[in-house]
Each structure stands twice: as structure tokens, then as C-alpha cells.
Design an enzyme around this catalytic site. Structure first.
Site, PDB file in Angstrom:
ATOM      1  N   ASP A 124       4.262  15.915 -36.043  1.00 14.88           N
ATOM      2  CA  ASP A 124       5.014  16.953 -36.760  1.00 14.88           C
ATOM      3  C   ASP A 124       5.433  16.370 -38.111  1.00 14.88           C
ATOM      4  O   ASP A 124       6.194  15.396 -38.165  1.00 14.88           O
ATOM      5  CB  ASP A 124       6.240  17.363 -35.941  1.00 14.88           C
ATOM      6  CG  ASP A 124       6.926  18.602 -36.489  1.00 14.88           C
ATOM      7  OD1 ASP A 124       6.369  19.224 -37.415  1.00 14.88           O
ATOM      8  OD2 ASP A 124       8.016  18.932 -35.995  1.00 14.88           O
TER       9      ASP A 124
ATOM     10  N   ASP B 273       1.511  22.034 -40.501  1.00 16.51           N
ATOM     11  CA  ASP B 273       2.250  20.775 -40.474  1.00 16.51           C
ATOM     12  C   ASP B 273       2.438  20.153 -39.093  1.00 16.51           C
ATOM     13  O   ASP B 273       3.186  19.195 -38.956  1.00 16.51           O
ATOM     14  CB  ASP B 273       3.617  20.957 -41.141  1.00 16.51           C
ATOM     15  CG  ASP B 273       4.470  22.013 -40.449  1.00 16.51           C
ATOM     16  OD1 ASP B 273       3.931  22.769 -39.629  1.00 16.51           O
ATOM     17  OD2 ASP B 273       5.678  22.072 -40.747  1.00 16.51           O
ATOM     18  N   GLU B 274       1.770  20.681 -38.080  1.00 15.11           N
ATOM     19  CA  GLU B 274       1.888  20.034 -36.773  1.00 15.11           C
ATOM     20  C   GLU B 274       0.644  20.282 -35.926  1.00 15.11           C
ATOM     21  O   GLU B 274      -0.060  21.273 -36.107  1.00 15.11           O
ATOM     22  CB  GLU B 274       3.144  20.488 -36.029  1.00 15.11           C
ATOM     23  CG  GLU B 274       3.180  21.945 -35.657  1.00 15.11           C
ATOM     24  CD  GLU B 274       4.388  22.303 -34.797  1.00 15.11           C
ATOM     25  OE1 GLU B 274       4.718  21.531 -33.869  1.00 15.11           O
ATOM     26  OE2 GLU B 274       4.998  23.352 -35.049  1.00 15.11           O
TER      27      GLU B 274
END
Length: 372
Positions: free
Chosen positions: A17, A112-113
């Protein structure tokens, strides 16, 4: 000769993350923003909603999905910047390339993860902890950004682990520690437990995983619906979901249950504005556009309805999403009704409407929960 039992190897799952991704990219690219409270999205005029807040802004209580007006009240010196989604997408592709050096089993959740299954890694390293360290190091050296990593034997625990020591965290929860970890975990930290469910659990004197574990599966289902099956398994650290390299998103959206009932159209429209920003941001992060907008309304008597509208071409812009939801709301008979929950979702991402499909009631399609 006895047959050797087919025992599945213990999986090695990493959840990566990125830390305050949008804001961190802005601070990386523009030195004048470093060390200062920054909000990506929203406006200094008080309009709009914060998409991401830097850690400097979070110290003042500013959070994502917070109205700009509230962010300014908490942190008058906050700096607002317009999102640069094309830049974030480019950075996300570079992060994905780093992941692919170690495994092809990558499940992106957003820009983003992502989950990574490194049970068998390409480099033959063998240690999920070492792989996570190398990934974090590469992201820092090549992209000048930080990421937090959670490592465990399943997706649920890995995701929670990645949030424990943010920013720049690295947390491993091994098989022998999972049960104790889940016992001590506050119910609001369980992925999928929102504020309303957490409040209900606390009202039942259920504060931690060990409290949830005291209830039978039937009791959990009776109190929390189908999700009760999930709670029963997850509180025992059981999560057999595989890392899916080709996740098909059928619908994506957001909803909110209010602390008090909404009784005026103006109140409801303001909430739809806020929810619409969250939906538009999620669509942008997942690089999706849809042809069908669905409004979900739950009333104070817990009756629930959905209404939808389909377009000839995919849409994903904030104005169209919120205006469509408001129009659907205005068509409802809201006289003498109080609204407990509102939700907006988009669906029908990949194909145009197929006219030969016939539904008994096209306005009642079950498109929730969101983000499949």
C-alpha cells in the site's frame, strides 16, 4: 505403498500500500510542498472533497473524502492542489513493473495498492519478508516514494498488517501469531466493518475479535446478514481467497449510512455531492468508466430501493454522476420519508447494453455491495 497426501503449501501473500500516494507524488515533484500540509483534490474556496491528504495534514485530522470546508477549519494553512491522474497512472505502472520482477500473481486493487502471491517467486528468494523489503527499497530508490507492506498467509491478514506501521511500514504476521492477532484486533479494524456496523457490534458488547469469536456462525448471520459467514471465518484467520490476476469489476461505487435521518432534498443532494466525489475518484484510480449509474436509497424503516439510468457511451465524470443520481432521487416519492443511507455506483463497464436481455424490473438490479 502409501500415497503421499496432497498438502497445499502455506501461501506467502504480500499486500503493498503506497503511503499517501497522490500527495506523496506531488511532494516529490514539487519541493515547495514538502513538509507542508497538502490536500490533493478539494478547493481553498471550500468546494469539493479531499481525495488524499499528506501526513502533515493528517496530523490536524484531515482525511480523504473530507469536505474541503472541514479541512480548512481543521488546518487553515492547508494547501490544495489539483489531481494529476495521468502522472499517478504512470507512477503506478512503474510500481507494477517492480512487482512483476518477483511474481506474475499480482492483484491490483487500485493505482496505489495490490496483493502479491510470492509462494513461488521468480528469483527463487523464498522469503516473503525479504521480497517485501526489496520491493520497498526499489520503490524508494527508483521512484523516491515510500510504501508499506503487510506479509502473511492470506489476503485479509496481509492487508491489515500493511496498515499497522504506516508510513514506510513492514509487518509480518506468521501462522502461529494469527489467532492471537485476530483475538486482539478491535472490530473497527476489520476490513469491511464500517462505522455503523462497528457501532452495532459495540452495542452488543463486541469490541474485539475474541468477542466476535464467542458467537456462533448462525448468531453472526442473524445479526449481520450474509457478512456473518465472512466474520465467522475471518476472526479465526481463515481466508482462502486467491490472488486474482484478472479481477473483473462488475460495479464500483460508495455509500454512506448517516448518524441522523435526512428529511429534506437539499440535505440528500449535499450528501450525493460528497458521495459522487468518492465514486469519481475511485473510477479514476481504477481507470474505469461505466454506462449505468445506480442510486441506492435506504429509508428509516430499513426498506431499500435502487434506481438506475443507462447511457449510450461510458461516463465517469463527477458532474454526470452526481446530476444523474440527483435526478433519480427527485423522481422518488419522498413525502413523509426519512433517508438513512444513500449510495451511488457505476456498472456495465465492458459491454454496451444488450437489448435482448430482459429483466423483470430493470430499475431494481442488485448492484451492491460496491467494488466487487
Amino acid at each position: 505403498m502409501q500415497e503421499t497426501p496432497n498438502i497445499k503449501p502455506v501461501r506467502k501473500i504480500i499486500h503493498i500500500d503506497m503511503d499517501a500516494f497522490y500527495a506523496s507524488v506531488e511532494q516529490r515533484d514539487f519541493p515547495e510542498y514538502r513538509g507542508k500540509p497538502l490536500a490533493v483534490g478539494g478547493s481553498p474556496t471550500g468546494r469539493g472533497v479531499v481525495a488524499t491528504a499528506s501526513y502533515e495534514a493528517r496530523k490536524f485530522g484531515v482525511r480523504s473524502a473530507m469536505p474541503s470546508r472541514q479541512a480548512i477549519q481543521l488546518c487553515p494553512q492547508i494547501i490544495f492542489v489539483h489531481p494529476r491522474f495521468e502522472v499517478y497512472k504512470s507512477v503506478s505502472r512503474s510500481i507494477r513493473e517492480i512487482f512483476s520482477r518477483y511474481t506474475d500473481l499480482i492483484e491490483p486493487l487500485s493505482l496505489d495498492e495490490a496483493y502479491l502471491d510470492v509462494t513461488e517467486d521468480k528469483m527463487g528468494i523464498g522469503s516473503a519478508m525479504e521480497i517485501a523489503k526489496q520491493i520497498k527499497k526499489s520503490i524508494k530508490e527508483e521512484l523516491n516514494l515510500t510504501a508499506s507492506a503487510g506479509i502473511s498467509i492470506n489476503k485479509f491478514v496481509a492487508k491489515i498488517a500493511s496498515d499497522i506501521n504506516k508510513p514506510d511500514g513492514l509487518t509480518f504476521i506468521g501462522p502461529s501469531k494469527i489467532e492471537r492477532f485476530m483475538d486482539d484486533l478491535p472490530v473497527e479494524k476489520f476490513h469491511g466493518v464500517g462505522k455503523v456496523t462497528a457501532d452495532k457490534m459495540k452495542g452488543m458488547q463486541l469490541f474485539t475479535g475474541s468477542d466476535l469469536k464467542k458467537l456462533s456462525e448462525d448468531q453472526l448471520v442473524s445479526n449481520f446478514g450474509k457478512t456473518g459467514h465472512f466474520f465467522y471465518r475471518i476472526v479465526r484467520g481463515i481466508d482462502d481467497r486467491e490472488v486474482q490476476t484478472h479481477r473483473e469489476t462488475k460495479s464500483l461505487g460508495a455509500e454512506d449510512t448517516f448518524t441522523y435521518d435526512l428529511t429534506t432534498l437539499d440535505e440528500m443532494n449535499k450528501e450525493l455531492d460528497r458521495i459522487g466525489v468518492t465514486v469519481a475518484n475511485r473510477l479514476e484510480k481504477n481507470q474505469l468508466k461505466g454506462r449505468t449509474v445506480t442510486l441506492k436509497v435506504k429509508f428509516s424503516d430499513f426498506t431499500q430501493i435502487t434506481r438506475n439510468q443507462s447511457f449510450a457511451h461510458p461516463i465517469g465524470d463527477l458532474d454526470t454522476i452526481t446530476e444523474t443520481a440527483k435526478q433519480l432521487l427527485e423522481k422518488l416519492d419522498l413525502e413523509d420519508k426519512a433517508v438513512r443511507l444513500l449510495g451511488i455506483s457505476l456498472s456495465n463497464f465492458h459491454e454496451p447494453e444488450v437489448k435482448s436481455r430482459k429483466y423483470k424490473d430493470p430499475e431494481q438490479l442488485e448492484l451492491f455491495p460496491f467494488g466487487s
